[in-house]
Design a protein around this motif. Sequence first.
Motif, PDB file in Angstrom:
ATOM      1  N   THR A 104      17.478  11.525 -41.736  1.00  0.00           N
ATOM      2  CA  THR A 104      16.384  12.257 -42.388  1.00  0.00           C
ATOM      3  C   THR A 104      16.751  12.655 -43.821  1.00  0.00           C
ATOM      4  O   THR A 104      17.920  12.766 -44.166  1.00  0.00           O
ATOM      5  CB  THR A 104      16.045  13.546 -41.607  1.00  0.00           C
ATOM      6  N   TRP A 105      15.733  12.862 -44.612  1.00  0.00           N
ATOM      7  CA  TRP A 105      15.870  13.411 -45.967  1.00  0.00           C
ATOM      8  C   TRP A 105      14.858  14.543 -46.051  1.00  0.00           C
ATOM      9  O   TRP A 105      13.660  14.318 -45.889  1.00  0.00           O
ATOM     10  CB  TRP A 105      15.583  12.337 -47.014  1.00  0.00           C
ATOM     11  N   GLY A 107      14.135  16.713 -43.888  1.00  0.00           N
ATOM     12  CA  GLY A 107      13.418  16.876 -42.624  1.00  0.00           C
ATOM     13  C   GLY A 107      12.558  15.713 -42.169  1.00  0.00           C
ATOM     14  O   GLY A 107      12.056  15.736 -41.055  1.00  0.00           O
ATOM     15  N   ALA A 108      12.388  14.695 -42.999  1.00  0.00           N
ATOM     16  CA  ALA A 108      11.550  13.554 -42.615  1.00  0.00           C
ATOM     17  C   ALA A 108      12.416  12.312 -42.404  1.00  0.00           C
ATOM     18  O   ALA A 108      13.355  12.071 -43.171  1.00  0.00           O
ATOM     19  CB  ALA A 108      10.523  13.281 -43.712  1.00  0.00           C
ATOM     20  N   TYR A 109      12.102  11.547 -41.368  1.00  0.00           N
ATOM     21  CA  TYR A 109      12.836  10.301 -41.145  1.00  0.00           C
ATOM     22  C   TYR A 109      12.557   9.331 -42.276  1.00  0.00           C
ATOM     23  O   TYR A 109      11.433   9.229 -42.758  1.00  0.00           O
ATOM     24  CB  TYR A 109      12.469   9.673 -39.788  1.00  0.00           C
ATOM     25  N   SER A 114      16.059   4.662 -38.998  1.00  0.00           N
ATOM     26  CA  SER A 114      16.981   5.753 -39.339  1.00  0.00           C
ATOM     27  C   SER A 114      17.301   6.680 -38.167  1.00  0.00           C
ATOM     28  O   SER A 114      18.426   7.164 -38.061  1.00  0.00           O
ATOM     29  CB  SER A 114      16.477   6.541 -40.553  1.00  0.00           C
ATOM     30  N   TYR A 115      16.349   6.913 -37.274  1.00  0.00           N
ATOM     31  CA  TYR A 115      16.636   7.729 -36.079  1.00  0.00           C
ATOM     32  C   TYR A 115      17.626   6.998 -35.175  1.00  0.00           C
ATOM     33  O   TYR A 115      18.620   7.562 -34.742  1.00  0.00           O
ATOM     34  CB  TYR A 115      15.336   8.029 -35.323  1.00  0.00           C
TER      35      TYR A 115
END
Length: 148
Positions: A104-105, A107-109, A114-115
């Motif tokens: 995340t960056w 708070g957003a994927y 990326s998850y």
Amino acid sequence: MNIINKILNVDDYYFDVFMSISEALAGFTVNELQSTGLAEAYYTYVMKSLEAATFVEFLTVSKNILEKSSDEDQLKKAIQTEIIANPGMNDIAGKVITMWYLGTWEGAYINDLSYKEGLVWNLMHSHPPGAKQPGYKSWNIKPVNSYS
């Protein structure tokens, strides 16, 4: 403007600086970071998320630290004094570490992978629930560091 165009080329030297400082900050080798399949995506994402001058400053400070450090201890001390002790640099370093570990960056994927490819799963000797299954009969194997 010339330096910005240079950064946009992922084969460039700045990409290597980004990967080397990521290795030092995250504690995983460049090869392990590359094996996530996300190195170039993360590099370009950070570049688009930060002001160009800010990213160049972070990479320049990182390059100087990497070039001046002749061993692991020197590198750790330089990171502590020149990145961690500097609020702006510390903020970027924290975001880079979070990006590699959680995908995340702010708070957003970052993307669909990326998850799944977050380093946190390797660290926990686990897998991302709902994304990558542990494998057939894996429930039959005791967890790593199990004391039972």
